[in-house]
Design an enzyme around this catalytic site. Structure first.
Site, PDB file in Angstrom:
ATOM      1  N   SER A  21       0.812  -1.227   0.000  1.00 31.64           N
ATOM      2  CA  SER A  21       0.000   0.000   0.000  1.00 31.64           C
ATOM      3  C   SER A  21       0.845   1.278   0.000  1.00 31.64           C
ATOM      4  O   SER A  21       0.511   2.220  -0.725  1.00 31.64           O
ATOM      5  CB  SER A  21      -0.966   0.000   1.191  1.00 31.64           C
ATOM      6  OG  SER A  21      -1.906  -1.021   1.025  1.00 31.64           O
ATOM      7  N   THR A  66      -4.950  -2.743   8.854  1.00 26.95           N
ATOM      8  CA  THR A  66      -4.849  -4.126   8.400  1.00 26.95           C
ATOM      9  C   THR A  66      -4.679  -5.033   9.619  1.00 26.95           C
ATOM     10  O   THR A  66      -4.812  -4.574  10.769  1.00 26.95           O
ATOM     11  CB  THR A  66      -3.728  -4.259   7.330  1.00 26.95           C
ATOM     12  OG1 THR A  66      -3.724  -5.597   6.856  1.00 26.95           O
ATOM     13  CG2 THR A  66      -2.355  -3.912   7.873  1.00 26.95           C
ATOM     14  N   LYS A  70      -8.406  -4.781  12.288  1.00 27.26           N
ATOM     15  CA  LYS A  70      -9.586  -4.402  11.503  1.00 27.26           C
ATOM     16  C   LYS A  70     -10.906  -4.425  12.289  1.00 27.26           C
ATOM     17  O   LYS A  70     -11.849  -3.743  11.928  1.00 27.26           O
ATOM     18  CB  LYS A  70      -9.733  -5.325  10.296  1.00 27.26           C
ATOM     19  CG  LYS A  70      -8.743  -5.049   9.177  1.00 27.26           C
ATOM     20  CD  LYS A  70      -9.001  -6.014   8.032  1.00 27.26           C
ATOM     21  CE  LYS A  70      -8.280  -5.586   6.780  1.00 27.26           C
ATOM     22  NZ  LYS A  70      -8.731  -6.330   5.598  1.00 27.26           N
ATOM     23  N   ASN A  91     -11.341  -1.208   7.136  1.00 26.16           N
ATOM     24  CA  ASN A  91      -9.958  -1.145   6.624  1.00 26.16           C
ATOM     25  C   ASN A  91      -9.550   0.274   6.239  1.00 26.16           C
ATOM     26  O   ASN A  91      -8.387   0.506   5.902  1.00 26.16           O
ATOM     27  CB  ASN A  91      -9.757  -2.108   5.437  1.00 26.16           C
ATOM     28  CG  ASN A  91     -10.382  -1.576   4.166  1.00 26.16           C
ATOM     29  OD1 ASN A  91     -11.330  -0.796   4.210  1.00 26.16           O
ATOM     30  ND2 ASN A  91      -9.874  -1.995   3.035  1.00 26.16           N
ATOM     31  N   ASP A 106     -12.837  -3.395   0.999  1.00 25.50           N
ATOM     32  CA  ASP A 106     -12.386  -4.672   0.417  1.00 25.50           C
ATOM     33  C   ASP A 106     -13.435  -5.264  -0.545  1.00 25.50           C
ATOM     34  O   ASP A 106     -13.101  -5.690  -1.655  1.00 25.50           O
ATOM     35  CB  ASP A 106     -12.091  -5.700   1.516  1.00 25.50           C
ATOM     36  CG  ASP A 106     -10.719  -5.482   2.145  1.00 25.50           C
ATOM     37  OD1 ASP A 106      -9.848  -4.880   1.483  1.00 25.50           O
ATOM     38  OD2 ASP A 106     -10.526  -5.909   3.294  1.00 25.50           O
ATOM     39  N   GLY A 131     -13.984 -20.402   1.198  1.00 26.06           N
ATOM     40  CA  GLY A 131     -13.466 -19.690   2.376  1.00 26.06           C
ATOM     41  C   GLY A 131     -14.585 -18.949   3.069  1.00 26.06           C
ATOM     42  O   GLY A 131     -15.645 -18.701   2.466  1.00 26.06           O
ATOM     43  N   ALA A 132     -14.365 -18.628   4.352  1.00 24.12           N
ATOM     44  CA  ALA A 132     -15.372 -17.859   5.105  1.00 24.12           C
ATOM     45  C   ALA A 132     -14.675 -16.951   6.119  1.00 24.12           C
ATOM     46  O   ALA A 132     -15.189 -16.695   7.197  1.00 24.12           O
ATOM     47  CB  ALA A 132     -16.350 -18.811   5.806  1.00 24.12           C
ATOM     48  N   ALA A 135     -11.909 -11.718   4.418  1.00 23.85           N
ATOM     49  CA  ALA A 135     -12.071 -11.224   3.043  1.00 23.85           C
ATOM     50  C   ALA A 135     -13.377 -11.741   2.442  1.00 23.85           C
ATOM     51  O   ALA A 135     -14.093 -11.005   1.748  1.00 23.85           O
ATOM     52  CB  ALA A 135     -10.883 -11.667   2.199  1.00 23.85           C
ATOM     53  N   GLY A 250      -6.111 -11.461  -7.985  1.00 21.90           N
ATOM     54  CA  GLY A 250      -6.379 -10.636  -6.799  1.00 21.90           C
ATOM     55  C   GLY A 250      -5.768  -9.246  -6.853  1.00 21.90           C
ATOM     56  O   GLY A 250      -6.085  -8.394  -6.014  1.00 21.90           O
TER      57      GLY A 250
HETATM   58  P1  NAP Z   1      -8.705 -15.321   7.120  1.00 25.13           P
HETATM   59  O1  NAP Z   1      -9.719 -14.443   7.740  1.00 25.13           O
HETATM   60  O2  NAP Z   1      -7.630 -15.886   7.950  1.00 25.13           O
HETATM   61  O3  NAP Z   1      -9.496 -16.544   6.400  1.00 25.13           O
HETATM   62  C1  NAP Z   1      -8.785 -17.588   5.781  1.00 25.13           C
HETATM   63  C2  NAP Z   1      -9.773 -18.558   5.129  1.00 25.13           C
HETATM   64  O4  NAP Z   1      -9.027 -19.530   4.411  1.00 25.13           O
HETATM   65  C3  NAP Z   1     -10.645 -19.305   6.126  1.00 25.13           C
HETATM   66  O5  NAP Z   1     -11.909 -19.505   5.556  1.00 25.13           O
HETATM   67  C4  NAP Z   1      -9.887 -20.631   6.290  1.00 25.13           C
HETATM   68  O6  NAP Z   1     -10.737 -21.712   6.619  1.00 25.13           O
HETATM   69  C5  NAP Z   1      -9.376 -20.839   4.886  1.00 25.13           C
HETATM   70  N1  NAP Z   1      -8.167 -21.679   4.860  1.00 25.13           N
HETATM   71  C6  NAP Z   1      -6.918 -21.322   5.242  1.00 25.13           C
HETATM   72  N2  NAP Z   1      -6.073 -22.359   5.066  1.00 25.13           N
HETATM   73  C7  NAP Z   1      -6.814 -23.381   4.572  1.00 25.13           C
HETATM   74  C8  NAP Z   1      -6.513 -24.723   4.180  1.00 25.13           C
HETATM   75  N3  NAP Z   1      -5.267 -25.221   4.272  1.00 25.13           N
HETATM   76  N4  NAP Z   1      -7.526 -25.485   3.699  1.00 25.13           N
HETATM   77  C9  NAP Z   1      -8.772 -25.007   3.598  1.00 25.13           C
HETATM   78  N5  NAP Z   1      -9.130 -23.734   3.955  1.00 25.13           N
HETATM   79  C10 NAP Z   1      -8.152 -22.951   4.437  1.00 25.13           C
HETATM   80  O7  NAP Z   1      -7.949 -14.564   5.912  1.00 25.13           O
HETATM   81  P2  NAP Z   1      -8.525 -13.407   4.951  1.00 25.13           P
HETATM   82  O8  NAP Z   1      -8.174 -12.096   5.513  1.00 25.13           O
HETATM   83  O9  NAP Z   1      -9.941 -13.712   4.631  1.00 25.13           O
HETATM   84  O10 NAP Z   1      -7.579 -13.615   3.665  1.00 25.13           O
HETATM   85  C11 NAP Z   1      -7.685 -14.774   2.883  1.00 25.13           C
HETATM   86  C12 NAP Z   1      -6.813 -14.652   1.632  1.00 25.13           C
HETATM   87  O11 NAP Z   1      -7.222 -13.539   0.859  1.00 25.13           O
HETATM   88  C13 NAP Z   1      -5.328 -14.435   1.919  1.00 25.13           C
HETATM   89  O12 NAP Z   1      -4.607 -15.249   1.032  1.00 25.13           O
HETATM   90  C14 NAP Z   1      -5.086 -12.975   1.596  1.00 25.13           C
HETATM   91  O13 NAP Z   1      -3.790 -12.772   1.073  1.00 25.13           O
HETATM   92  C15 NAP Z   1      -6.120 -12.714   0.515  1.00 25.13           C
HETATM   93  N6  NAP Z   1      -6.598 -11.310   0.504  1.00 25.13           N
HETATM   94  C16 NAP Z   1      -6.460 -10.587  -0.644  1.00 25.13           C
HETATM   95  C17 NAP Z   1      -6.901  -9.281  -0.686  1.00 25.13           C
HETATM   96  C18 NAP Z   1      -6.755  -8.471  -1.951  1.00 25.13           C
HETATM   97  O14 NAP Z   1      -6.831  -7.245  -1.870  1.00 25.13           O
HETATM   98  N7  NAP Z   1      -6.584  -9.096  -3.095  1.00 25.13           N
HETATM   99  C19 NAP Z   1      -7.502  -8.708   0.442  1.00 25.13           C
HETATM  100  C20 NAP Z   1      -7.644  -9.488   1.613  1.00 25.13           C
HETATM  101  C21 NAP Z   1      -7.183 -10.795   1.624  1.00 25.13           C
HETATM  102  P3  NAP Z   1     -11.126 -22.038   8.171  1.00 25.13           P
HETATM  103  O15 NAP Z   1     -12.253 -21.118   8.535  1.00 25.13           O
HETATM  104  O16 NAP Z   1     -11.533 -23.461   8.141  1.00 25.13           O
HETATM  105  O17 NAP Z   1      -9.896 -21.783   9.004  1.00 25.13           O
END
Ligand code: NAP
Length: 287
Positions: A21, A66, A70, A91, A106, A131-132, A135, A250
């Protein structure tokens, strides 16, 4: 040139070494000729009260927040945008006349990337979100607000998907179905969706050989999006391209969440193309 009139915009979080950023926002300030500086401030949650009262006394016009702040930041704000309140995290914060207002850009960042880079019409589309986490919450809430036809949320921990769907169905519209993240379950729902979005960490650097979905479940007419931007093209996107799908990386979400934040702080449109170029260039050099 930095002088007494320079307006400051912060980035609060910990750790911040990986954040792109500052690079992107300072480029935008430079190109728009605004006398503003985007400043990373590594801070853990416990520091917020003192930090924020200091910021109010200085030339800050806002900041990004971040991980890990958040959610905790909300208690320190004077007002919160309705969508950020539903999402339950902030954010972007605007500081005006000593008042702090929180936003979440986001979901909007993802949706504007999706609608500007592809032909997707949200109200005519059915989505499967893998995912849940944080993001996914922002994206699914924003898609529901934008009248998405259906949103299927598939997560490793099913109860998290169920809780999020219940919340969206209750506070926005009845449009969400929770699923477990298993090939057998996904296979049953794939025929009914036309946009697939990965919001899990699966495929994120350095685990670039991993993918959240068996490529045999993909089909040519699917739009496949990954919100991961490191690597720029994840294994899921490469496999989808090989099948002939339209894909979305992304990077667009990352850039557009920053674009929305820039507009909130300054009231003007930033140079989106150049912001994207500098982020893409940095990531390509790294790879
Ligand atoms: P988060 O809140 O930690 O959520 C992670 C999610 O991924 C959860 O649903 C988790 O499942 C799942 N997960 C993680 N490891 C896993 C595995 N080995 N097998 C199955 N499911 C798995 O993270 P977040 O903030 O949402 O971010 C998620 C991703 O989005 C990251 O890679 C981040 O870099 C990316 N992101 C990108 C942007 C962008 O601007 N492009 C913005 C934000 C985030 P459980 O609930 O079962 O743990």
């Amino acid at each position: 040139m930095i002088d007494v009139k320079t307006k400051l915009v912060g980035l609060l979080g910990y750790p911040l070494g990986h954040s792109l950023s500052p690079l992107m926002q300072n480029k935008a300030f430079k190109l728009t000729g605004l006398n503003c500086l985007y400043l990373p401030i590594e801070a853990e949650n416990k520091d917020y009260s003192e930090l924020l009262s200091g910021m109010k006394k200085m030339n800050f016009i806002g900041f990004n927040v971040t991980i890990p702040g958040k959610i905790d930041i909300i208690q320190h704000l004077d007002a919160i945008h309705p969508l950020a309140e539903k999402i339950g995290s902030v954010n972007t914060v605007q500081i005006e006349n000593g008042r702090m207002t929180g936003y979440n850009t986001d979901g909007e960042g993802f949706v504007s990337s999706l609608t500007s880079e592809t032909r997707c019409v949200i109200s005519e589309s059915s989505f499967m979100v893998l995912g849940a986490g944080g993001a996914c919450r922002a994206i699914a809430m924003t898609l529901a607000e934008r009248e998405a036809k259906k949103i299927v949320i598939a997560n490793r921990t099913f109860i998290k998907a169920k809780a999020l769907c219940d919340e969206i169905n209750g506070c926005i519209r009845d449009c969400c179905i929770p699923l477990a993240l298993s090939t057998e379950v996904l296979a049953q729902y794939m025929p009914y969706i036309n946009v697939l979005i990965n919001t899990t960490n699966i495929g994120l650097f350095p685990n670039v050989d991993n993918t959240p979905i068996d490529h045999k479940l993909l089909r040519k007419d699917l739009l496949v999006a990954d919100i991961i931007y490191n690597p720029i093209r994840t294994r899921m996107l490469i496999e989808a391209e090989e099948i002939g799908c339209v894909t979305l990386s992304g990077i667009g979400m990352f850039v557009n969440q920053g674009v929305e934040a820039f507009k909130i702080w300054t009231g003007i449109d930033p140079p989106v193309r150049e912001m994207r170029e500098i982020v893409e260039q940095f990531l390509l050099n790294k790879q």
